[in-house]
Design a protein around this motif. Sequence first.
Motif, PDB file in Angstrom:
ATOM      1  N   GLY A 110       0.813  -1.213   0.000  1.00 33.78           N
ATOM      2  CA  GLY A 110       0.000   0.000   0.000  1.00 33.78           C
ATOM      3  C   GLY A 110       0.842   1.256   0.000  1.00 33.78           C
ATOM      4  O   GLY A 110       0.552   2.222  -0.725  1.00 33.78           O
ATOM      5  N   LEU A 111       1.937   1.255   0.786  1.00 36.66           N
ATOM      6  CA  LEU A 111       2.842   2.399   0.791  1.00 36.66           C
ATOM      7  C   LEU A 111       3.506   2.578  -0.574  1.00 36.66           C
ATOM      8  O   LEU A 111       3.761   3.699  -1.014  1.00 36.66           O
ATOM      9  N   ALA A 112       3.782   1.475  -1.234  1.00 37.46           N
ATOM     10  CA  ALA A 112       4.428   1.536  -2.544  1.00 37.46           C
ATOM     11  C   ALA A 112       3.446   1.907  -3.651  1.00 37.46           C
ATOM     12  O   ALA A 112       3.871   2.261  -4.744  1.00 37.46           O
ATOM     13  N   GLN A 113       2.148   1.811  -3.348  1.00 36.83           N
ATOM     14  CA  GLN A 113       1.108   2.040  -4.360  1.00 36.83           C
ATOM     15  C   GLN A 113       1.346   1.129  -5.566  1.00 36.83           C
ATOM     16  O   GLN A 113       1.285   1.550  -6.725  1.00 36.83           O
ATOM     17  N   ASP A 114       1.610  -0.152  -5.260  1.00 38.77           N
ATOM     18  CA  ASP A 114       1.969  -1.123  -6.292  1.00 38.77           C
ATOM     19  C   ASP A 114       0.863  -2.168  -6.407  1.00 38.77           C
ATOM     20  O   ASP A 114       0.769  -3.087  -5.595  1.00 38.77           O
ATOM     21  N   PRO A 115       0.001  -2.069  -7.426  1.00 34.84           N
ATOM     22  CA  PRO A 115      -1.127  -3.015  -7.537  1.00 34.84           C
ATOM     23  C   PRO A 115      -0.683  -4.444  -7.828  1.00 34.84           C
ATOM     24  O   PRO A 115      -1.366  -5.394  -7.459  1.00 34.84           O
ATOM     25  N   SER A 116       0.471  -4.621  -8.492  1.00 35.27           N
ATOM     26  CA  SER A 116       0.971  -5.969  -8.758  1.00 35.27           C
ATOM     27  C   SER A 116       1.262  -6.700  -7.452  1.00 35.27           C
ATOM     28  O   SER A 116       0.903  -7.878  -7.280  1.00 35.27           O
ATOM     29  N   LEU A 117       1.902  -5.995  -6.531  1.00 33.78           N
ATOM     30  CA  LEU A 117       2.241  -6.625  -5.255  1.00 33.78           C
ATOM     31  C   LEU A 117       1.015  -6.790  -4.373  1.00 33.78           C
ATOM     32  O   LEU A 117       0.912  -7.766  -3.619  1.00 33.78           O
ATOM     33  N   THR A 118       0.086  -5.853  -4.458  1.00 27.78           N
ATOM     34  CA  THR A 118      -1.163  -6.011  -3.717  1.00 27.78           C
ATOM     35  C   THR A 118      -1.883  -7.271  -4.188  1.00 27.78           C
ATOM     36  O   THR A 118      -2.396  -8.062  -3.388  1.00 27.78           O
ATOM     37  N   MET A 119      -1.891  -7.472  -5.505  1.00 29.24           N
ATOM     38  CA  MET A 119      -2.507  -8.669  -6.056  1.00 29.24           C
ATOM     39  C   MET A 119      -1.765  -9.917  -5.580  1.00 29.24           C
ATOM     40  O   MET A 119      -2.382 -10.928  -5.241  1.00 29.24           O
TER      41      MET A 119
END
Length: 423
Positions: free
Chosen positions: A212-221
Amino acid sequence: MPHARNEAFIAWMARNGWTALELATSLNAVIREVTQKTSPRGELSEVTVRKWRSGETTWPQGKARMALEQVSGLSAADLGFVPPDRRKHRAAPEDPLRRRTFFTVASAAGAVVLTGAAPSVGSSDVLRLRQQLDTVNALDDQRGGHDRVEKAALAGAAEAVTLQARTATQRTQQRLFSLAADFTATAAWSCVDARERARARQHLDRALYLAGLAQDPSLTMRVWNSVSMLAHQQGDHAESLAAGQAAKATAITRRDPLYASLAHARTAIAHAHLNEDRSALRALDLAACSLAKADLDRPRSSWIAFYGAAELHALTAIVRDRIGDAADAEAASFQALAVLPETFRRNRALTTARLSLAQLHQGDIEQATATTARVFDEMCGAPLPGRVRSLLGEFHRDLITLAPGSATTLDWADRYRTEWSRP
C-alpha cells in the motif's frame, strides 16, 4: 603447473548424481529464469563444468556462481571454489588527472562522513536489491519453501526499509517500498509453501501494508493471492474466495490479463471447495480466456514467472478432482507436466502428487502408487516442502480408505512413509 582438482565439487556432483551436461543444462535454466534472457549465447556447457572439476577454473563467473549456489543450496566456497586474490595483480600506472579526481571525490566522501550525512540512495541500490530478490525467487522455484528462503527474503526486506532513512527521490522511495513488499511477500509465500501458517499470516499482513505504501497493484494482487492460498490451507474457503475476489479487484488485473487469469483460477479453487461447481468451472473458463489474451513476453515482476499454461493446467486439475471429475483432473495434470519447465522442481512435484491422487480416485491403485515415486525423483533428494508432504499424506489417507490392508497399500507405506513424513 598442473591444476589441483576441486575435490569438494567433484564429491558434491557424485553425491547428487549430476553429470557435467545435466548440471550445465540446469544452471542455464536458472540463469534464464533470473535474467529473463532466452538467447543461447554465453550459456554454460559441460566443458565449463569439467573445468570447474579439474581446477582449471577456480572461481566461476557471477551468473554461473549464482545459479550454482541456487541449484546446490551451498555457497561457492563450500563447493571448493576459491575467489581470486586481486592483490596479486599489479595496478596500471595512474593518470595524474584521474588521481586528482580521486582525491577530490575521496575528500568529499570524507566530508560526508565527518558531517554525519548519509549517502544518497539511487538506481544502483534498487537494481542490486532487485537482482537479490530474483535470486531468492529462483531458489524458491528450485527447492520450495524452507527457512533459508524466508530468512534471505526478510533480510532483503529489512535492507530496503533501512534505505528509506537515507536521502532519496520520491520515486526511489516508492521503488524501495515495492522491493520491501516483494521480499516480505516472498517470505510469506515460503511459509505458505512450508505450511508455517502463523508466520505466513504475519508476513502477509506486513507485505500488504508495504504494498500500500508503494502504491503497487501488482504486489497487492500478489499478497491477496497468497492470502487466498493460506485460507485454503486453513480450510476457510469463504475467506479464500473473498481474497481471490480482492485479487481480481486490483488495478493490475484490468491492465494485464495474465494477472487476471491467475485471480480467476484462484477463485475457481475456492468455489470448488465451497461445492459451487458451476461457478468454479466458469472461473476456469475466464482464467483460460484471460491467459489467451496475455502477452507472455511482456516484462513483469519475477514473482509471477511461475504462472502460465502449465500452472493453469495444474490448478484445473485441483478443481476437476474436487468436483468429482478425476479423469479430466488426470488429463490436466499430464498437460501441466508436459509444459512445466524442469527448473520448477517444487511445482512439478506438486503436480505429480496431484496426478497420483486423480489416478487413485479412479481406482487405479497400482498406477497411482507408482506415480508417487516420481515425486521424490522430481525433488532430486532435496527436502520436501510442506505442501508436497501434505499432499502425500492426503494420498496415504485416501489409499488406506480405498484399499485398507492390501499388499499395495502396505508396500507403499513401508517404502515411502518415513521419507514423505520427514520434516
